[in-house]
Design a protein around this motif. Sequence first.
Motif, PDB file in Angstrom:
ATOM      1  N   MET A 186     -41.850 126.650  46.365  1.00 19.32           N
ATOM      2  CA  MET A 186     -42.066 127.400  45.486  1.00 19.32           C
ATOM      3  C   MET A 186     -40.827 127.462  44.697  1.00 19.32           C
ATOM      4  SD  MET A 186     -40.713 131.845  46.451  1.00 19.32           S
ATOM      5  CE  MET A 186     -42.140 131.916  47.751  1.00 19.32           C
ATOM      6  N   LEU A 187     -41.577 127.404  43.398  1.00 22.18           N
ATOM      7  CA  LEU A 187     -39.925 127.523  42.280  1.00 22.18           C
ATOM      8  C   LEU A 187     -39.518 128.264  42.088  1.00 22.18           C
ATOM      9  CD1 LEU A 187     -42.850 124.923  40.138  1.00 22.18           C
ATOM     10  CD2 LEU A 187     -41.441 124.036  41.789  1.00 22.18           C
ATOM     11  N   PRO A 188     -38.098 128.100  41.865  1.00 21.13           N
ATOM     12  CA  PRO A 188     -37.664 129.129  41.393  1.00 21.13           C
ATOM     13  C   PRO A 188     -37.401 129.589  40.010  1.00 21.13           C
ATOM     14  CG  PRO A 188     -36.582 126.463  42.593  1.00 21.13           C
ATOM     15  CD  PRO A 188     -37.689 127.349  42.104  1.00 21.13           C
ATOM     16  N   ASP A 189     -37.336 130.596  39.583  1.00 16.32           N
ATOM     17  CA  ASP A 189     -37.431 131.436  38.656  1.00 16.32           C
ATOM     18  C   ASP A 189     -35.363 131.863  38.454  1.00 16.32           C
ATOM     19  OD1 ASP A 189     -40.150 130.962  38.126  1.00 16.32           O
ATOM     20  OD2 ASP A 189     -40.230 132.640  39.496  1.00 16.32           O
ATOM     21  N   ILE A 190     -35.237 132.098  37.045  1.00 20.18           N
ATOM     22  CA  ILE A 190     -34.241 133.190  37.335  1.00 20.18           C
ATOM     23  C   ILE A 190     -33.981 134.115  38.030  1.00 20.18           C
ATOM     24  CG2 ILE A 190     -32.621 133.413  34.999  1.00 20.18           C
ATOM     25  CD1 ILE A 190     -33.260 131.165  33.282  1.00 20.18           C
ATOM     26  N   GLY A 191     -32.316 134.456  38.277  1.00 17.35           N
ATOM     27  CA  GLY A 191     -32.932 135.968  38.707  1.00 17.35           C
ATOM     28  C   GLY A 191     -32.809 135.531  40.555  1.00 17.35           C
ATOM     29  N   ASP A 192     -33.149 134.503  40.764  1.00 14.65           N
ATOM     30  CA  ASP A 192     -33.989 134.678  42.144  1.00 14.65           C
ATOM     31  C   ASP A 192     -32.219 134.377  42.736  1.00 14.65           C
ATOM     32  OD1 ASP A 192     -36.313 134.653  41.744  1.00 14.65           O
ATOM     33  OD2 ASP A 192     -36.838 132.514  42.092  1.00 14.65           O
ATOM     34  N   TYR A 237     -32.050 120.767  47.415  1.00 12.87           N
ATOM     35  CA  TYR A 237     -30.729 121.177  48.263  1.00 12.87           C
ATOM     36  C   TYR A 237     -30.423 122.821  48.450  1.00 12.87           C
ATOM     37  CZ  TYR A 237     -28.775 117.134  46.599  1.00 12.87           C
ATOM     38  OH  TYR A 237     -28.162 115.773  46.831  1.00 12.87           O
ATOM     39  N   PHE A 238     -31.621 123.118  48.130  1.00 15.63           N
ATOM     40  CA  PHE A 238     -32.037 124.643  48.350  1.00 15.63           C
ATOM     41  C   PHE A 238     -33.171 125.128  48.251  1.00 15.63           C
ATOM     42  CE2 PHE A 238     -31.988 124.519  43.976  1.00 15.63           C
ATOM     43  CZ  PHE A 238     -32.740 125.361  43.187  1.00 15.63           C
ATOM     44  N   MET A 239     -33.424 126.673  48.897  1.00 19.95           N
ATOM     45  CA  MET A 239     -34.382 126.887  48.902  1.00 19.95           C
ATOM     46  C   MET A 239     -34.261 128.900  48.632  1.00 19.95           C
ATOM     47  SD  MET A 239     -35.268 128.129  53.403  1.00 19.95           S
ATOM     48  CE  MET A 239     -33.780 128.937  54.609  1.00 19.95           C
ATOM     49  N   VAL A 240     -35.509 128.945  47.996  1.00 28.18           N
ATOM     50  CA  VAL A 240     -35.654 130.661  47.135  1.00 28.18           C
ATOM     51  C   VAL A 240     -35.381 131.568  48.691  1.00 28.18           C
ATOM     52  CG1 VAL A 240     -36.888 132.272  45.894  1.00 28.18           C
ATOM     53  CG2 VAL A 240     -36.376 129.555  45.565  1.00 28.18           C
ATOM     54  N   VAL A 241     -34.699 132.480  48.872  1.00 23.71           N
ATOM     55  CA  VAL A 241     -34.781 133.495  49.906  1.00 23.71           C
ATOM     56  C   VAL A 241     -35.122 135.039  49.355  1.00 23.71           C
ATOM     57  CG1 VAL A 241     -33.768 131.632  51.473  1.00 23.71           C
ATOM     58  CG2 VAL A 241     -32.464 133.628  50.190  1.00 23.71           C
ATOM     59  N   TRP A 242     -35.297 135.042  48.066  1.00 19.68           N
ATOM     60  CA  TRP A 242     -35.451 136.070  47.366  1.00 19.68           C
ATOM     61  C   TRP A 242     -35.750 136.238  45.987  1.00 19.68           C
ATOM     62  CZ3 TRP A 242     -33.816 139.918  43.156  1.00 19.68           C
ATOM     63  CH2 TRP A 242     -34.056 140.719  43.015  1.00 19.68           C
ATOM     64  N   LYS A 243     -36.524 136.673  45.746  1.00 22.73           N
ATOM     65  CA  LYS A 243     -37.356 137.016  44.737  1.00 22.73           C
ATOM     66  C   LYS A 243     -37.399 138.108  43.453  1.00 22.73           C
ATOM     67  CE  LYS A 243     -40.191 133.721  42.585  1.00 22.73           C
ATOM     68  NZ  LYS A 243     -40.048 132.415  42.307  1.00 22.73           N
ATOM     69  N   SER A 244     -36.600 137.264  42.372  1.00 19.25           N
ATOM     70  CA  SER A 244     -36.610 138.898  41.515  1.00 19.25           C
ATOM     71  C   SER A 244     -37.884 138.889  40.754  1.00 19.25           C
ATOM     72  CB  SER A 244     -35.946 137.899  40.377  1.00 19.25           C
ATOM     73  OG  SER A 244     -35.726 136.815  39.618  1.00 19.25           O
ATOM     74  N   GLU A 245     -38.584 138.128  40.372  1.00 19.37           N
ATOM     75  CA  GLU A 245     -39.991 139.181  39.571  1.00 19.37           C
ATOM     76  C   GLU A 245     -40.494 139.940  40.828  1.00 19.37           C
ATOM     77  OE1 GLU A 245     -44.429 137.406  38.906  1.00 19.37           O
ATOM     78  OE2 GLU A 245     -42.641 135.578  39.214  1.00 19.37           O
TER      79      GLU A 245
END
Length: 107
Positions: A1-7, A58-66
């Motif tokens: 999953m690709l990160p977005d700004i605010g994630d 180095y990281f994983m997304v845990v919350w999506k801002s969208e």
Amino acid sequence: MLPDIGDIIELITSIPEKNLNAGLCGTVVHSHSNDIYEIEFTNEKGETMDFLSLHKKYFMVVWKSETKQWIPIAEQTSSLVAGMPDDVARQVLDFARFLSFRYRKTA
């Protein structure tokens, strides 16, 4: 999953030279090319502890801002296992099977 700004992201690797430990959460504030993201780490008071560029490994997304939702645990687990060498991933799968069998046996 690709990160977005605010994630919100969680470090999966410690960065000792910055005193940032695996498990620490930060916010994606900018996206560069080549899977590099600017991450801001803050303390409980909202003060910036550090701000650095990190490759997504180095990281994983845990919350999506969208969607304004936390990433399900199964997806987080899958993300972690996908980055592991096959022999280590096999151990995780074996342990998950063990827990699954034990849970089903007692439920």
